[in-house]
Design a protein around this motif. Structure first.
Motif, PDB file in Angstrom:
ATOM      1  N   VAL A  18      19.385  -1.601 -24.592  1.00  0.00           N
ATOM      2  CA  VAL A  18      20.285  -2.233 -23.632  1.00  0.00           C
ATOM      3  C   VAL A  18      19.530  -2.447 -22.332  1.00  0.00           C
ATOM      4  CG1 VAL A  18      22.409  -1.999 -22.293  1.00  0.00           C
ATOM      5  CG2 VAL A  18      22.321  -1.140 -24.645  1.00  0.00           C
ATOM      6  N   ASP A  19      19.546  -3.682 -21.837  1.00  0.00           N
ATOM      7  CA  ASP A  19      18.917  -3.952 -20.551  1.00  0.00           C
ATOM      8  C   ASP A  19      19.614  -5.148 -19.917  1.00  0.00           C
ATOM      9  OD1 ASP A  19      16.013  -2.846 -19.370  1.00  0.00           O
ATOM     10  OD2 ASP A  19      16.706  -4.721 -18.482  1.00  0.00           O
ATOM     11  N   ASN A  20      19.568  -5.213 -18.578  1.00  0.00           N
ATOM     12  CA  ASN A  20      20.179  -6.343 -17.878  1.00  0.00           C
ATOM     13  C   ASN A  20      19.153  -7.390 -17.473  1.00  0.00           C
ATOM     14  OD1 ASN A  20      18.877  -5.034 -15.801  1.00  0.00           O
ATOM     15  ND2 ASN A  20      20.657  -4.897 -14.455  1.00  0.00           N
ATOM     16  N   ASP A  21      17.917  -7.221 -17.942  1.00  0.00           N
ATOM     17  CA  ASP A  21      16.859  -8.180 -17.669  1.00  0.00           C
ATOM     18  C   ASP A  21      16.739  -9.128 -18.863  1.00  0.00           C
ATOM     19  OD1 ASP A  21      13.985  -9.184 -17.883  1.00  0.00           O
ATOM     20  OD2 ASP A  21      13.985  -8.349 -15.861  1.00  0.00           O
ATOM     21  N   GLN A  22      16.929 -10.425 -18.617  1.00  0.00           N
ATOM     22  CA  GLN A  22      16.922 -11.401 -19.706  1.00  0.00           C
ATOM     23  C   GLN A  22      15.581 -11.468 -20.422  1.00  0.00           C
ATOM     24  OE1 GLN A  22      18.583 -14.513 -16.960  1.00  0.00           O
ATOM     25  NE2 GLN A  22      19.690 -15.111 -18.792  1.00  0.00           N
ATOM     26  N   VAL A  23      14.486 -11.319 -19.667  1.00  0.00           N
ATOM     27  CA  VAL A  23      13.162 -11.353 -20.292  1.00  0.00           C
ATOM     28  C   VAL A  23      13.002 -10.166 -21.238  1.00  0.00           C
ATOM     29  CG1 VAL A  23      10.692 -11.155 -19.871  1.00  0.00           C
ATOM     30  CG2 VAL A  23      12.075 -12.642 -18.439  1.00  0.00           C
ATOM     31  N   ASP A  73      24.464  -4.395 -18.476  1.00  0.00           N
ATOM     32  CA  ASP A  73      24.101  -3.453 -17.418  1.00  0.00           C
ATOM     33  C   ASP A  73      24.629  -2.083 -17.807  1.00  0.00           C
ATOM     34  OD1 ASP A  73      23.903  -1.929 -15.026  1.00  0.00           O
ATOM     35  OD2 ASP A  73      24.013  -3.762 -13.828  1.00  0.00           O
ATOM     36  N   LEU A  74      23.758  -1.086 -17.829  1.00  0.00           N
ATOM     37  CA  LEU A  74      24.188   0.255 -18.237  1.00  0.00           C
ATOM     38  C   LEU A  74      25.292   0.795 -17.345  1.00  0.00           C
ATOM     39  CD1 LEU A  74      22.901   2.794 -16.291  1.00  0.00           C
ATOM     40  CD2 LEU A  74      20.802   1.807 -17.189  1.00  0.00           C
ATOM     41  N   ARG A  75      25.429   0.262 -16.118  1.00  0.00           N
ATOM     42  CA  ARG A  75      26.513   0.705 -15.247  1.00  0.00           C
ATOM     43  C   ARG A  75      27.869   0.191 -15.717  1.00  0.00           C
ATOM     44  NH1 ARG A  75      24.299   0.507  -9.021  1.00  0.00           N
ATOM     45  NH2 ARG A  75      22.093   0.727  -9.462  1.00  0.00           N
ATOM     46  N   ASP A  76      27.857  -0.885 -16.498  1.00  0.00           N
ATOM     47  CA  ASP A  76      29.096  -1.406 -17.069  1.00  0.00           C
ATOM     48  C   ASP A  76      29.325  -0.690 -18.392  1.00  0.00           C
ATOM     49  OD1 ASP A  76      31.281  -2.803 -17.952  1.00  0.00           O
ATOM     50  OD2 ASP A  76      30.341  -4.782 -17.850  1.00  0.00           O
ATOM     51  N   THR A  77      29.738   0.568 -18.286  1.00  0.00           N
ATOM     52  CA  THR A  77      29.828   1.421 -19.472  1.00  0.00           C
ATOM     53  C   THR A  77      30.782   0.870 -20.520  1.00  0.00           C
ATOM     54  OG1 THR A  77      31.497   2.760 -18.330  1.00  0.00           O
ATOM     55  CG2 THR A  77      29.201   3.500 -18.193  1.00  0.00           C
TER      56      THR A  77
END
Length: 270
Positions: free
Chosen positions: A104-109, A130-134
């Protein structure tokens, strides 16, 4: 491979990325000039930083191996970054071919390249979140399908070098607690976190300030503060320690007398 072939069209190529900078520190090639420049500015203040990243990566390998040996075959890697040699699925599946891994990552690359690498591996996948969006992570149907979350099977949740990018202490504690509460009994949490030592406090603090100004807000936490984030878990021996001190493997080199400022732990949910 040219930069243009692996960068999604809507990625801001003028803004440095945590994932791509980490890739640069580890010797990868999925980073941009803006990432390399930002990384070099931080390294000028903390020359040990690339070695800190490598020590953290070595801890992750040892922790994943230990968790597999403990009978865990499901892995949720939060803030996974761009895949490099010795990724979680490679380590886990080398010991247990049926192991399942969700990155899981919020970086598209990071996610785009992860999906390219994982093509053909039906036991590993990458999710853009985003890991903060549990809620988004834990309720994702593909995450649930692959990791069998609804069946209550224990898993390992990995938070490797990500919690220091959650600078608010209450938010960081609540984040860990939310994932803890969603984890079945017998699950494991793998954590590593940027810290500091008396001998390195000044330059590491300056590097953290530079990171916060130019890349992403971050906060160094002490051994005691990281321990506090693990409330509700049983912290396994040797406890919360510097990464090079966690069950060292001779293959990773000698344990330094003055360890680098990165701490870690492996914890189990009773």
């Amino acid at each position: 491979m040219t930069e243009q072939t692996w960068i999604p069209e809507d990625v801001d190529a003028e803004r440095p990325s945590i994932a791509r900078i980490y890739d640069f520190y580890l010797g990868g090639n999925h980073n941009l000039p803006v990432d390399r420049e930002a990384a070099r500015q931080v390294v000028e203040m903390a020359p040990d930083l690339p070695e800190i990243m490598r020590v953290n990566r070595a801890f992750l390998r040892r922790a994943v191996r230990h968790v597999v040996e403990a009978g865990i075959s499901n892995f949720l890697d939060l803030g996974s970054g761009i895949p490099t040699v010795g990724n979680v699925h490679e380590i886990a599946q080398a010991y247990e071919p049926t192991a399942r891994v969700v990155y899981v990552d919020n970086d598209q690359v990071a996610v785009a390249h992860s999906r390219e690498i994982l093509s053909g591996n039906d036991r590993a996948m990458a999710v853009l979140a985003d890991l903060r969006d549990t809620a988004s992570v834990l309720n994702d149907p593909e995450v649930n399908r692959l990791l069998l979350l609804g069946l209550g099977e224990p898993l390992a949740v990995l938070m490797s070098a990500v919690l220091h990018f959650v600078p608010d202490d209450d938010e960081a504690a609540a984040l860990v607690a939310t994932y803890r509460d969603a984890m079945p009994s017998g699950s494991y949490l793998v954590v590593s976190h940027a810290s500091e030592r008396v001998t390195t406090a000044k330059r590491v603090g300056q590097a953290a300030d530079q990171y916060s100004r130019t890349i992403a807000p971050m906060k160094l936490r002490s051994l005691e503060e990281v321990t506090g984030l693990l409330e509700g878990f049983e912290i396994l021996a040797p406890g919360v320690v510097h990464c090079s001190q966690w069950r060292p493997d001779p293959a990773d080199g000698p344990v330094p007398a003055d360890p680098l400022p990165t701490v870690c732990a492996l914890a189990r949910k009773p």
